[in-house]
Design a protein around this motif. Structure first.
Motif, mmCIF file in Angstrom:
data_model
loop_
_atom_site.group_PDB
_atom_site.id
_atom_site.type_symbol
_atom_site.label_atom_id
_atom_site.label_comp_id
_atom_site.label_asym_id
_atom_site.label_seq_id
_atom_site.Cartn_x
_atom_site.Cartn_y
_atom_site.Cartn_z
ATOM 1 N N LEU A 136 -15.380 3.362 -3.421
ATOM 2 C CA LEU A 136 -14.258 4.284 -3.571
ATOM 3 C C LEU A 136 -14.204 4.903 -4.967
ATOM 4 O O LEU A 136 -13.277 5.641 -5.286
ATOM 5 C CB LEU A 136 -12.940 3.543 -3.299
ATOM 6 C CG LEU A 136 -12.706 3.095 -1.861
ATOM 7 C CD1 LEU A 136 -11.564 2.078 -1.790
ATOM 8 C CD2 LEU A 136 -12.396 4.304 -0.967
ATOM 9 N N ALA A 159 -7.048 4.495 -4.556
ATOM 10 C CA ALA A 159 -8.022 5.567 -4.767
ATOM 11 C C ALA A 159 -7.428 6.921 -4.391
ATOM 12 O O ALA A 159 -7.613 7.923 -5.104
ATOM 13 C CB ALA A 159 -9.289 5.289 -3.951
ATOM 14 N N ASP A 160 -6.690 6.962 -3.293
ATOM 15 C CA ASP A 160 -6.043 8.201 -2.874
ATOM 16 C C ASP A 160 -4.987 8.637 -3.885
ATOM 17 O O ASP A 160 -4.906 9.815 -4.265
ATOM 18 C CB ASP A 160 -5.404 8.001 -1.496
ATOM 19 C CG ASP A 160 -4.707 9.260 -1.001
ATOM 20 O OD1 ASP A 160 -5.388 10.274 -0.759
ATOM 21 O OD2 ASP A 160 -3.462 9.235 -0.865
ATOM 22 N N ALA A 161 -4.183 7.678 -4.359
ATOM 23 C CA ALA A 161 -3.136 7.998 -5.333
ATOM 24 C C ALA A 161 -3.723 8.493 -6.647
ATOM 25 O O ALA A 161 -3.199 9.435 -7.268
ATOM 26 C CB ALA A 161 -2.250 6.778 -5.564
ATOM 27 N N ALA A 189 -6.610 9.996 -7.031
ATOM 28 C CA ALA A 189 -7.148 11.339 -6.803
ATOM 29 C C ALA A 189 -6.035 12.386 -6.785
ATOM 30 O O ALA A 189 -6.202 13.502 -7.298
ATOM 31 C CB ALA A 189 -7.922 11.371 -5.489
ATOM 32 N N ARG A 190 -4.894 12.032 -6.223
ATOM 33 C CA ARG A 190 -3.790 12.990 -6.099
ATOM 34 C C ARG A 190 -3.052 13.199 -7.420
ATOM 35 O O ARG A 190 -2.595 14.314 -7.703
ATOM 36 C CB ARG A 190 -2.803 12.506 -5.035
ATOM 37 C CG ARG A 190 -3.323 12.607 -3.609
ATOM 38 C CD ARG A 190 -2.357 11.955 -2.633
ATOM 39 N NE ARG A 190 -2.816 12.025 -1.265
ATOM 40 C CZ ARG A 190 -2.507 13.001 -0.408
ATOM 41 N NH1 ARG A 190 -1.739 13.996 -0.802
ATOM 42 N NH2 ARG A 190 -2.965 12.978 0.821
ATOM 43 N N SER A 231 0.812 -1.210 0.000
ATOM 44 C CA SER A 231 0.000 0.000 0.000
ATOM 45 C C SER A 231 0.850 1.266 0.000
ATOM 46 O O SER A 231 0.479 2.279 -0.616
ATOM 47 C CB SER A 231 -0.944 0.002 1.210
ATOM 48 O OG SER A 231 -1.887 -1.055 1.109
ATOM 49 N N MET A 257 1.260 5.172 -4.535
ATOM 50 C CA MET A 257 1.466 6.429 -5.247
ATOM 51 C C MET A 257 2.495 6.259 -6.359
ATOM 52 O O MET A 257 2.286 6.722 -7.496
ATOM 53 C CB MET A 257 1.924 7.510 -4.272
ATOM 54 C CG MET A 257 2.008 8.902 -4.878
ATOM 55 S SD MET A 257 0.383 9.609 -5.243
ATOM 56 C CE MET A 257 -0.205 9.930 -3.568
ATOM 57 N N GLU A 305 -8.001 1.423 -1.042
ATOM 58 C CA GLU A 305 -8.047 2.768 -0.480
ATOM 59 C C GLU A 305 -6.801 3.570 -0.851
ATOM 60 O O GLU A 305 -6.887 4.758 -1.207
ATOM 61 C CB GLU A 305 -8.209 2.676 1.039
ATOM 62 C CG GLU A 305 -9.576 2.145 1.461
ATOM 63 C CD GLU A 305 -9.589 1.529 2.851
ATOM 64 O OE1 GLU A 305 -8.602 1.706 3.593
ATOM 65 O OE2 GLU A 305 -10.588 0.861 3.183
ATOM 66 N N ALA A 306 -5.637 2.917 -0.800
ATOM 67 C CA ALA A 306 -4.390 3.600 -1.155
ATOM 68 C C ALA A 306 -4.381 3.969 -2.635
ATOM 69 O O ALA A 306 -3.918 5.059 -3.014
ATOM 70 C CB ALA A 306 -3.197 2.717 -0.812
#
Length: 225
Positions: free
Chosen positions: A159, A117-119, A121-122, A91, A95, A114-115
């Motif tokens: 997500l 999805a965050d990456a 988005a960023r 995880s 990124m 979750e990781a």
């Protein structure tokens, strides 16, 4: 699989591509619907370049760090290369993976979803995502347990992750067809169109059963000395 000359990358690529096309036709499929991923893990840039020169554009790596050392320069030279992460992903490397890879075949747990999805988005990058299924229920292998697949896909939807399909690595030294058929059944049940399955020893079987991506290493690069 037809005989392949180990010292001719272009010849190996042509032979395998022809086998995929012939097998897809036997199955009543369009050969263009099967992506050949050249598994370049552990191979140096010097071994990869001849396949790029021969027209190969999809490559697979197992480790983010190894790919970071090889692929940015190669992708800059040949922008239409499509790079696939086919090994397990931590995880905390999500990124880096999203920044470099065009497809990730190793989504196997909610924390990684979750990781990712965050990456996404960023970075604004949206690699193609496959959920890896531990199709043989092998303790030593990664992948989501079959029984956990519905919940993981539901979490991905929550997500807003778009899942293209499923990926598997069947047990070694047994007939792969039943495992490929099971993965295809799971994909149908969940409305997923893509199937990442099949390697050097069994990619023809995978194509017959519906693979949309096959991951071929030794048959393309030859046996390492």
């Amino acid at each position: 699989m037809p005989p392949i000359e180990d010292d001719m990358p272009a010849g190996r690529l042509a032979a395998i591509s022809a086998t995929i096309a012939r097998t897809a036709a036997l199955a009543g499929r369009d050969p263009a619907g099967v992506e050949l991923i050249a598994v370049s893990k552990t191979h140096a840039v010097e071994a990869i370049r001849p396949l790029i020169a021969a027209g190969q554009r999809s490559f697979g790596e197992n480790r983010v760090q190894e790919a970071q050392a090889k692929w940015p320069a190669l992708k800059a030279e040949t922008p239409d290369i499509r790079l696939h992460l086919i090994g397990q992903l931590q995880s905390n490397k999500a990124m880096d993976a999203v920044a470099l890879f065009d497809a990730i075949h190793a989504l196997d747990r909610p924390s990684l979803a979750e990781a990712l999805a965050d990456a996404i988005a960023r970075t604004g990058r949206t690699p193609t995502l496959f959920v890896q299924v531990n199709i043989g229920a092998e303790e030593q292998k990664g992948g989501c347990a079959i029984g956990d697949l519905p919940a993981l896909l539901a979490r991905c939807r929550a997500l807003d992750l778009s899942i293209a399909g499923l990926m598997c690595v069947p047990p070694q030294d047994v007939e792969a067809a039943p495992y490929f058929a099971l993965l295809a059944k799971l994909a149908r049940e969940h409305g997923l169109a893509e199937l990442s399955m099949g390697m050097s020893s069994d990619y023809e079987t995978a194509v017959l059963i519906g693979a949309t991506a096959v991951r071929v290493g030794t048959a393309l690069f030859g046996t390492r000395g």
